[in-house]
Design an enzyme around this catalytic site. Sequence first.
Site, PDB file in Angstrom:
ATOM      1  N   SER A 273       0.840  -1.186   0.000  1.00 25.15           N
ATOM      2  CA  SER A 273       0.000   0.000   0.000  1.00 25.15           C
ATOM      3  C   SER A 273       0.880   1.243   0.000  1.00 25.15           C
ATOM      4  CB  SER A 273      -0.914  -0.002   1.229  1.00 25.15           C
ATOM      5  OG  SER A 273      -1.517   1.263   1.420  1.00 25.15           O
ATOM      6  N   LYS A 279      -0.298  -3.582   5.025  1.00 27.95           N
ATOM      7  CA  LYS A 279      -1.224  -4.237   4.093  1.00 27.95           C
ATOM      8  C   LYS A 279      -0.500  -5.121   3.084  1.00 27.95           C
ATOM      9  CE  LYS A 279      -5.036  -2.843   2.648  1.00 27.95           C
ATOM     10  NZ  LYS A 279      -6.031  -2.195   1.768  1.00 27.95           N
ATOM     11  N   ASN A 281      -2.095  -6.461  -0.226  1.00 25.79           N
ATOM     12  CA  ASN A 281      -3.275  -6.493  -1.077  1.00 25.79           C
ATOM     13  C   ASN A 281      -3.226  -7.618  -2.110  1.00 25.79           C
ATOM     14  OD1 ASN A 281      -4.430  -4.106   0.063  1.00 25.79           O
ATOM     15  ND2 ASN A 281      -2.942  -2.899  -1.085  1.00 25.79           N
ATOM     16  N   ARG A 312     -22.153  -6.809 -46.950  1.00 23.20           N
ATOM     17  CA  ARG A 312     -21.029  -6.302 -46.152  1.00 23.20           C
ATOM     18  C   ARG A 312     -21.579  -5.320 -45.147  1.00 23.20           C
ATOM     19  NH1 ARG A 312     -17.560  -5.903 -49.694  1.00 23.20           N
ATOM     20  NH2 ARG A 312     -17.032  -8.056 -49.204  1.00 23.20           N
TER      21      ARG A 312
END
Length: 442
Positions: A273, A279, A281, A312
């Site tokens: 983080s 942290k 993550n 087309r």
Amino acid sequence: MYTRLFQDPFTSPALRQLLSAESYMRSMLEVELQLVRVQEDEGQWQQGTAQQLREALEGVPLLDYEVLAGIGLGGNVAIPFVKHIRECLPAGLKRCLHYGPTSQDIVDTALMLELRKALFWFERKGEALEGHLRQLVEQHRHTLMIGRTLMQQALPITFGLKVAGWLQAVRQANRRLQGLKAELLQLQFGGAAGTLAALGADGLSTYDRLAQALELAAPAMPWHTNRQSMHALFTALDAQAVSVEKIAGDIALMAQTEVGEVAEPAGEGMGESSSMPHKRNPVRCALIHGATRQIHGLVTTHLNNAAHPHERALGGWHTEWSTLYEAMLLLGGALEQAEILLAGLEVFPARMRANLYTTQGVIMAEPVSLELAQRMPRDLAMAAVKKATKVALAEQIGFTEALYRDELIQAALSRDELEQLAAPESYLGATQGFIDRVLAQG
């Protein structure tokens, strides 16, 4: 700069290189040269014409400013591309190039040559994922954990069974995508309006020979506005995206701090983080989700443009180009992240077992209820077990203890019987059989 910042992190560098713009231009050139060779073999051009063309274009830059600028003028890359390489040819060879096809023939057929490479790449990635998943299944087929339904604790399962579910979905998606080869990898060659009128009596012969030269299937007729095979490709890519998105979603939920049953592979700087040093993550899960959710949107774009009018399409065909390439590159990125994620996934069996008792063991209410219903009226059995679950949760005592406090239950089942019924490992049903069946399919 935009793509480097916001797109490339979600895609596969290897696939970006494999499916580069230069590679696509080379595929377009190969289609043109093989057509000349086929027409040479049929006597339309002098022997050696195709080789002369190839030698004359050797080293010619296929992707230059004029080609890029011309795409917006002509509406597709084939128009400025043909103009560019024709200008690089000696006067006597110019007329031999691009005799008979329309732009869509070159664009679509070159795409088939690129898709052949892409499908092989996806096949290898799919096999690698299956291998990592099989290993996890075999390693954790007996590792107890809680099964969760509607985001709530339900009944005990094993982590091996959960991963077997991942494996089954990945395998199905892989087989679906690879099974498209025969239907998908086919020649597009119909000329201006799908009749090959410019080739006269040689049309069908040239059609079949060109398919053979390019090692593509020869469909019964051109498919300029029949995009069924492309529809199947887009949805198959999305199915593979769903299979890895499911894995990433489960892992991210299981890696939540309060759950703590798994963790992404550790690495220097991975998951950190910018403001919270503690942290870790689940960044790979985030990258997978970011890629696959974009794929869903791209596939929807194709689905909304899959019905092409007349001979087309006006815009429908044009939307396929970027949506398909972006979807493939994003899927490649998701598969690469999933491979790293599964190869190094950290699994914490002790935490899985501890979470079985987060609710004091009341997850085992079903087997107790079923057994009691054999020994007393079902409504009484259900009421008694429900009362015991409330006691266990309110007083934070073990489920077995709460059950044994009830006189009706005490009269019907001994403490040993209750403890056996309340043991998570005693209520796994056909878990091992299902795992065996999944593994046997590989």
